[in-house]
Design a protein around this motif. Structure first.
Motif, short mmCIF file in Angstrom:
data_model
loop_
_atom_site.label_atom_id
_atom_site.label_comp_id
_atom_site.label_asym_id
_atom_site.label_seq_id
_atom_site.Cartn_x
_atom_site.Cartn_y
_atom_site.Cartn_z
N UNK A 1 -0.40 -39.88 -15.16
CA UNK A 1 0.99 -40.61 -14.87
C UNK A 1 1.94 -40.13 -13.85
N UNK A 2 2.17 -38.61 -14.20
CA UNK A 2 3.34 -38.03 -13.79
C UNK A 2 3.21 -36.53 -13.43
N UNK A 3 1.85 -36.44 -12.55
CA UNK A 3 1.47 -35.14 -12.07
C UNK A 3 2.83 -34.39 -11.34
N UNK A 4 3.73 -34.95 -10.58
CA UNK A 4 4.57 -34.31 -9.98
C UNK A 4 6.04 -34.20 -10.63
N UNK A 5 6.01 -34.66 -11.82
CA UNK A 5 7.25 -34.62 -12.64
C UNK A 5 7.22 -33.27 -13.65
N UNK A 6 8.49 -32.76 -13.84
CA UNK A 6 8.54 -31.54 -14.51
C UNK A 6 7.87 -31.46 -15.91
N UNK A 7 7.12 -30.42 -16.61
CA UNK A 7 6.57 -30.66 -17.79
C UNK A 7 7.18 -31.13 -18.83
#
Length: 237
Positions: free
Chosen positions: A142-148
């Motif tokens: 869903x969110x591979x380019x969002x901070x962990x």
């Protein structure tokens, strides 16, 4: 003509808070914005809800749908005061088409193998099935380019989608009569980007593609999303 109000419709596994960065961008330009909660209970009932929100807005409306929200604006966009549609990493269905049918024309995304089933009570009937994304798969899907640290919160706060929503068919395709814009997330692992490209081309949408963008593009790249919405607002003002 007056400046349209932007109505932001979130998709499955998210809530209206996922639009926060986009809302800030649009409000900084003085654009009126509403981001209602999407019930996520089924295509017909959710579309009716979005249509009712749009119809109660004074003046013209640009509907923006992320993911499953794109299917909803496709139907709800037939509402009289809707003047434009913006698809953000979204499904643009045709009349009589379901999410499942559109998806199955293309290789399935990693999302499909990483759904977790839950049940919820239905008045007078058996429990119904709803789905979320397995938490361990959520970041990559869903969110591979969002901070962990942000992704962990998003995974914990997912809103489930009724499984029946995949089989319901769209009763209308508003893009046939209203202008549309589409943002394709080039590295989307929830919806195959080919599904987004196909729907946008079929709708005759003005298309922007963001290379490397995940499904959570409204979170990771709010300015780029807001820029496309601004284009739609300007074109329909």
């Amino acid at each position: 003509m007056s400046t349209p109000t932007v109505v932001l419709v979130h998709g499955a596994f998210a809530d209206a808070g996922s639009w926060a960065g986009v809302i800030t961008e649009l409000q900084s330009d003085g654009i009126a914005v509403i981001a209602p909660p999407n019930p996520l209970r089924g295509l017909a009932s959710d579309s009716a809800y979005v249509a009712s929100v749009a119809a109660q807005v004074e003046g013209p409306v640009v509907l923006v749908g992320h993911s499953y929200g794109g299917a909803l604006i496709t139907v709800a966009g037939t509402t009289e005061n809707v003047v434009g549609l913006v698809y953000v990493a979204a499904y643009a269905l045709d009349e009589g088409e379901s999410l499942g049918e559109l998806q199955n024309r293309f290789p399935l995304s990693p999302l499909v193998g990483n759904l977790k089933e839950w049940t919820y009570p239905v008045a007078g009937g058996d429990p119904a099935v709803e789905v979320t994304i397995a938490e361990d798969a959520f970041p990559s899907v869903f969110a591979a380019d969002v901070p962990a640290d942000v992704t962990r919160v998003l995974a914990a706060a997912q809103r489930p989608l009724a499984a029946a929503a995949f089989e319901e068919t769209a009763t209308a395709a508003a893009w046939r009569t209203k202008p549309s814009w589409a943002l394709v997330a080039g590295a989307d692992n929830a919806i195959n980007p080919e599904v987004e490209r196909f729907g946008a081309k079929r709708a005759g949408a003005t298309v922007v593609e963001l290379e490397g963008a995940s499904h959570a593009v409204a979170v990771s790249r709010p300015k780029a999303v807001a820029d496309l919405i601004r284009d739609a607002v300007r074109a329909t003002s």
